[in-house]
Each structure stands twice: as structure tokens, then as C-alpha cells.
Design an enzyme around this catalytic site. Structure first.
Site, short mmCIF file in Angstrom:
data_model
loop_
_atom_site.label_atom_id
_atom_site.label_comp_id
_atom_site.label_asym_id
_atom_site.label_seq_id
_atom_site.Cartn_x
_atom_site.Cartn_y
_atom_site.Cartn_z
N ARG A 67 53.12 -14.13 29.84
CA ARG A 67 53.03 -12.66 29.71
C ARG A 67 51.51 -12.58 30.84
O ARG A 67 52.11 -11.55 31.82
CB ARG A 67 53.19 -11.61 28.83
N GLU A 104 47.03 -21.55 13.98
CA GLU A 104 47.06 -21.77 12.42
C GLU A 104 47.19 -23.57 11.80
O GLU A 104 45.97 -23.16 11.09
CB GLU A 104 47.62 -20.31 12.05
P1 AMP Z 1 45.12 -16.09 20.97
O1 AMP Z 1 45.26 -17.73 21.54
O2 AMP Z 1 45.34 -15.93 19.08
O3 AMP Z 1 43.80 -15.38 21.27
O4 AMP Z 1 46.42 -15.95 21.06
C1 AMP Z 1 46.76 -15.41 22.54
C2 AMP Z 1 48.68 -15.42 22.66
O5 AMP Z 1 48.97 -14.95 21.84
C3 AMP Z 1 48.03 -15.04 23.88
O6 AMP Z 1 48.99 -15.14 24.60
C4 AMP Z 1 49.24 -13.20 23.77
O7 AMP Z 1 50.55 -13.23 24.49
C5 AMP Z 1 49.86 -13.77 22.32
N1 AMP Z 1 50.04 -13.07 20.93
C6 AMP Z 1 49.05 -13.28 20.01
N2 AMP Z 1 48.96 -11.97 18.87
C7 AMP Z 1 49.43 -11.51 19.58
C8 AMP Z 1 50.53 -10.50 18.96
N3 AMP Z 1 49.60 -9.38 17.95
N4 AMP Z 1 51.05 -9.43 19.86
C9 AMP Z 1 51.93 -10.19 21.08
N5 AMP Z 1 51.43 -11.12 21.50
C10 AMP Z 1 50.04 -12.34 20.61
#
Ligand code: AMP
Length: 183
Positions: A67, A104
Site C-alpha cells: 500500500r 509476532e
Molecule cells: P508493523 O511492522 O507491525 O508496523 O506493521 C506494518 C505493516 O502491516 C504495514 O505495511 C501495514 O499496512 C500492515 N498493518 C499492520 N496492522 C494493520 C492494520 N490493523 N490494518 C491495516 N494494515 C495493517
């Protein structure tokens, strides 16, 4: 407009649909496709980001798969700078640099082309993605920009899930901006 009003922020937030239990139970997924197909909302967001970044002297916008590609490529075109994709392992065809990050359960890896910044050492790069959760993906992406000899000027997100603290992971690497916050 460099600064959005509270009403404009609410309008953008309301344009994003929430899907419970996607892609797995317990996750409230922020679905930005309903912002993208709303021309008024998409335009408002892009005008705001263009105003914020047009005087930052950027050389490239780097977007995180997938995205981050949508917002990043649209913004790069508006700013008149190049776009660089940061992709999941194994997707980029040229010579790459990779960076692993913890999930996770297990690990994942993102990659960038080694010549993504066209040999311009210290190229000024904006990192962009739709959402920051734990910050693992963005931290790895910011490290890749550094390893490819760019300077990550800022990491920008449409949404920050602040309760997960992802912003802290980016502090040693770059400055931080999110258009919307979920507290
Ligand atoms: P993180 O590495 O945990 O910060 O996860 C970020 C990535 O996961 C990004 O590319 C987001 O598009 C996706 N992502 C994580 N949680 C969500 C959520 N609740 N809704 C949509 N996309 C998410």
C-alpha cells in the site's frame, strides 16, 4: 494545505473502512481502499502530503509494499521526484540488499535494489507506508535506505496505531510523521 483541520482529519479517518478479524482473528484491519476510491478524500490527502513535502528538497520517495506503493508513487509524481519500491524478499529482480525484522511469530525480510538511488550518495529520501503498527517493517525499511546510501529524511504514514509504539523504533533512524492517529 500544510496542516489539516480536525474536521479534515475526521473526514479522512471516516473514509477508511474497518474490517474486524482480517487477516486473522483479533486484528481490526484498516482498509484504505475506501479512501482511494473516494476522489475527494484521496485528493485531500495527496494535496496535504504534497504541501508538506514540496519544500523538503527530496530526491526520492520510497514506498513499502504494497500500500506504500500507491501513496508513494502518487506523491513522487506530484513532487516531480523518483519512486523506489521496498519489497518483500524475492520480488525485486536486480541485485538487492535485505533487512530482516521480527514478526509476532517468526521473521520477515524486505529488500531494496542496491542501485535504487542511482548512485547518488546522500540522496534525500522520504519513506512512506499506509500504516505503522509495531514499527518493525518501517524500521527495516529505514535501515535499507541507509544501507543503500540514502538519507531517510522522514518516515510518513497515513495512520499510526500509537498504542503499539512503532514510532519509538524509528527514533534512532529518522524523523516521524503520521497524518492520523489511533490512540
Ligand atoms: P508493523 O511492522 O507491525 O508496523 O506493521 C506494518 C505493516 O502491516 C504495514 O505495511 C501495514 O499496512 C500492515 N498493518 C499492520 N496492522 C494493520 C492494520 N490493523 N490494518 C491495516 N494494515 C495493517
Amino acid at each position: 494545505m500544510k496542516t489539516l483541520t480536525e474536521d479534515q482529519k475526521k473526514y479522512l479517518m471516516d473514509s477508511i473502512r474497518e474490517i474486524p478479524d482480517f487477516p486473522k482473528p483479533g486484528i481490526l484491519f484498516k482498509d484504505i481502499t475506501t479512501l482511494l476510491n473516494n476522489s475527494e478524500a484521496f485528493n485531500l490527502l495527496m494535496e496535504h502530503l504534497t504541501a508538506r513535502y514540496q519544500e523538503k528538497n527530496l530526491d526520492f520517495v520510497a514506498g513499502i509494499e504494497s500500500r506504500g506503493f500507491i501513496f508513494g508513487a502518487a506523491l513522487a509524481a506530484k513532487l516531480g521526484v523518483g519512486f523506489v519500491p521496498i519489497r518483500k524478499k524475492g520480488k525485486l529482480p536486480g541485485t538487492t540488499i535485505g533487512e530482516k525484522y521480527a514478526l509476532e511469530y517468526g521473521v520477515d525480510e524486505v529488500e531494496i535494489h542496491i542501485d535504487a538511488f542511482r548512485g547518488r550518495e546522500g540522496a534525500r529520501v522520504l519513506l512512506i507506508d499506509d500504516l505503522i503498527a509495531t514499527g518493525g517493517t518501517a524500521e527495516a525499511a529505514a535501515k535499507l535506505i541507509r544501507d543503500a546510501k540514502g538519507e531517510c529524511v522522514e518516515a510518513c504514514f497515513l495512520i499510526d496505531l500509537t498504542f503499539l509504539g512503532g514510532k519509538e523504533k524509528l527514533k534512532p533512524l529518522t524523523s516521524f510523521y503520521s497524518v492520523l492517529e489511533v490512540v
